[in-house]
Design a protein around this motif. Structure first.
Motif, PDB file in Angstrom:
ATOM      1  N   THR A   1      39.359  59.772 -18.161  1.00  0.00           N
ATOM      2  CA  THR A   1      39.791  58.720 -17.229  1.00  0.00           C
ATOM      3  C   THR A   1      38.618  57.822 -16.848  1.00  0.00           C
ATOM      4  N   ILE A   2      37.510  58.431 -16.443  1.00  0.00           N
ATOM      5  CA  ILE A   2      36.346  57.645 -16.014  1.00  0.00           C
ATOM      6  C   ILE A   2      35.754  56.897 -17.203  1.00  0.00           C
ATOM      7  N   PHE A   3      35.632  57.578 -18.330  1.00  0.00           N
ATOM      8  CA  PHE A   3      35.016  56.965 -19.508  1.00  0.00           C
ATOM      9  C   PHE A   3      35.796  55.739 -19.958  1.00  0.00           C
ATOM     10  N   THR A   4      37.107  55.849 -20.058  1.00  0.00           N
ATOM     11  CA  THR A   4      37.917  54.750 -20.598  1.00  0.00           C
ATOM     12  C   THR A   4      37.799  53.503 -19.748  1.00  0.00           C
ATOM     13  N   ILE A   5      37.960  53.654 -18.431  1.00  0.00           N
ATOM     14  CA  ILE A   5      37.918  52.483 -17.540  1.00  0.00           C
ATOM     15  C   ILE A   5      36.513  51.900 -17.485  1.00  0.00           C
ATOM     16  N   ALA A   6      35.498  52.762 -17.376  1.00  0.00           N
ATOM     17  CA  ALA A   6      34.117  52.264 -17.301  1.00  0.00           C
ATOM     18  C   ALA A   6      33.701  51.600 -18.610  1.00  0.00           C
ATOM     19  N   GLU A   7      34.084  52.172 -19.735  1.00  0.00           N
ATOM     20  CA  GLU A   7      33.714  51.587 -21.025  1.00  0.00           C
ATOM     21  C   GLU A   7      34.370  50.225 -21.230  1.00  0.00           C
ATOM     22  N   ASP A   8      35.620  50.105 -20.851  1.00  0.00           N
ATOM     23  CA  ASP A   8      36.295  48.813 -20.952  1.00  0.00           C
ATOM     24  C   ASP A   8      35.620  47.767 -20.070  1.00  0.00           C
ATOM     25  N   ALA A   9      35.204  48.186 -18.866  1.00  0.00           N
ATOM     26  CA  ALA A   9      34.542  47.246 -17.956  1.00  0.00           C
ATOM     27  C   ALA A   9      33.211  46.772 -18.524  1.00  0.00           C
ATOM     28  N   ILE A  10      32.437  47.679 -19.103  1.00  0.00           N
ATOM     29  CA  ILE A  10      31.126  47.302 -19.649  1.00  0.00           C
ATOM     30  C   ILE A  10      31.292  46.468 -20.919  1.00  0.00           C
TER      31      ILE A  10
END
Length: 459
Positions: free
Chosen positions: A324-333
């Motif tokens: 969950t954290i990885f997907t949203i953070a990676e998309d943001a970066i």
């Protein structure tokens, strides 16, 4: 019970320093003189007949019949008895009715005392229960004895929820956020197309499977190889940093031969070798550091150890939260406009300076939202904490002891609670608390995200 004029005292037989002493526990102050008092049947409450106070608007020949529940420290019911010459009164077996005998008649009074054991003080403050040496926070809703008094303190299970979520976030946030940074900013596009969907697929893994593996497979491994697990918690981050330093110390003539994007594979052998060596020599470390038995060593130093503990839950729940954290953070970066980083590099900034002062600041609203989404999932997780903890509602930050969370309490006790009972209604209150917490966290995350977006929109 002891009463004098307008005050009633409750006494317990308390074991203090090896001796039993009759100890005053709590007192109840009334607004009028007490005419008669009788304890309730099979309950911790009592009923009193009070003379009407001078300021009362009631008729002078009326008495007040009040029902008080001692544990919750509240007046449950209050009714009037139309007589001043009362000789005696008694309660029914269910404590819902009272018969009052006066000189000329017998009066029946109804005492509505449903959910008398519930109050704000009983839910959120320390309560001194009978047979306990001091006031404590206790959640204990059932027992084998008919003399049992239900204990409904929400503090231990609310504490367990925070404890489980905290350890899960400590494990998942660094791995997920740093992994998202590397995947979005440093990794080659070809490798990213493989890594990102793979991690996203982890989110489809049922949490009941993760809880099953954590409770029946991983927890025994932690117990058997406790020195190795503790060593790896410190050694793996240090070995990763050391491996990076060694990589940069190797001449570029050799490192440049490795295709771009495959650098993480140089770290995998280091991690696997470290895990193998730690597990292999775990028993030797246990002999050297813990006199042959880590659990006995911890017990002698006042640290209890349960097989299903917060450490196991932290790993298992963290594993479930990472996607969950990885997907949203990676998309943001990854969504940071390319011209921002190109402009920073063109002005002379290094890749790390561009990452820290341009990319991460621009993506900070998304990263913060990712962390808050992970926290919300960790707080509401049910199956992992249900299967991987001892479900013991205790107040202890010890990472080697278990806990019980709000969601696990609902899952365990709701099917067996009596519909309409205080216990049943309290479980719905727990659901409301979980919903309120999630709503507050999401609202706070959205507010912070908007503030961060406004602050760094100029970039």
């Amino acid at each position: 019970m002891q009463y004098d004029n307008q005050q009633v005292w409750q006494w317990f037989d308390v074991l203090t320093e090896g001796e039993r002493k009759l100890t005053p526990i709590r007192s109840f102050q009334f607004e009028a003189d007490i005419a008669l008092l009788t304890p309730e049947t099979m309950s911790k409450g009592f009923a009193v007949l009070l003379a009407s106070p001078p300021s009362s608007s009631s008729a002078l020949n009326n008495l007040h019949l009040q029902s008080v529940y001692t544990t919750s420290d509240k007046i449950v019911s209050d009714s009037q008895v139309p007589s001043s010459s009362v000789r005696a009164f008694a309660l029914s077996n269910n404590n819902h009715h009272a018969l009052v005998l006066s000189d000329d008649a017998i009066h029946r009074a109804y005492l509505p005392n449903e959910h008398q054991e519930i109050s704000l003080s009983a839910l959120w403050q320390k309560v001194w229960y009978e047979s306990y040496p001091e006031p404590e926070f206790i959640w204990q809703t059932t027992a084998a004895s008919d003399d049992f008094e239900a204990k409904y303190s929400l503090v231990p299970i609310a504490f367990g929820t925070i404890k489980a979520a905290l350890f899960a976030m400590l494990f998942s946030v660094p791995i997920a956020v740093f992994g998202a940074i590397y995947t979005a900013y440093f990794m080659s596009s070809k490798m990213r197309r493989v890594v990102k969907p793979t991690i996203e697929l982890m989110e489809a893994l049922p949490t009941v499977i993760i809880g099953f593996l954590a409770g029946l497979w991983f927890a025994p491994i932690v117990e058997t190889h406790l020195p190795a697990i503790l060593l790896l918690l410190v050694a793996l981050p240090l070995l990763s940093l050391l491996s990076g330093a060694v990589w940069y110390a190797i001449p570029k003539a050799y490192t440049s031969k490795l295709p771009s994007g495959l650098h993480p594979f140089t770290l995998i052998p280091v991690i696997l070798i470290a895990i193998y060596l730690a597990m292999t020599f775990s028993s030797d470390m246990e002999v050297m550091l813990f006199n042959g038995d880590a659990r006995v060593f911890l017990a002698t130093h006042g640290i209890d150890f349960d097989q299903r503990n917060a450490l196991v839950v932290g790993f298992a729940m963290g594993f479930a939260v990472i996607p969950t954290i990885f997907t949203i953070a990676e998309d943001a970066i990854f969504s940071v406009p390319k011209h921002l980083s190109d402009g920073s590099l063109a002005l002379g900034a290094t890749q790390w300076q561009t990452l820290i002062y341009v990319v991460l600041l621009t993506a900070s609203p998304g990263i913060f939202s990712a962390v808050m989404m992970g926290l919300g999932r960790a707080v509401g997780e049910t199956m992992i904490v249900l299967m991987a903890t001892g479900n013991t509602p205790i107040l202890d930050w010890n990472i080697f002891e278990g806990m019980r969370t709000l969601s696990a309490t609902m899952a365990v006790e709701l099917p067996e609670s009596e519909v309409g009972s205080s216990h049943y209604r309290l479980l719905f209150l727990i659901a409301l608390i979980l919903f309120s917490f999630t709503f507050v966290v999401n609202s706070l995350a959205e507010w912070v995200r908007q503030r961060l977006r406004e602050k760094y929109s100029a970039l």
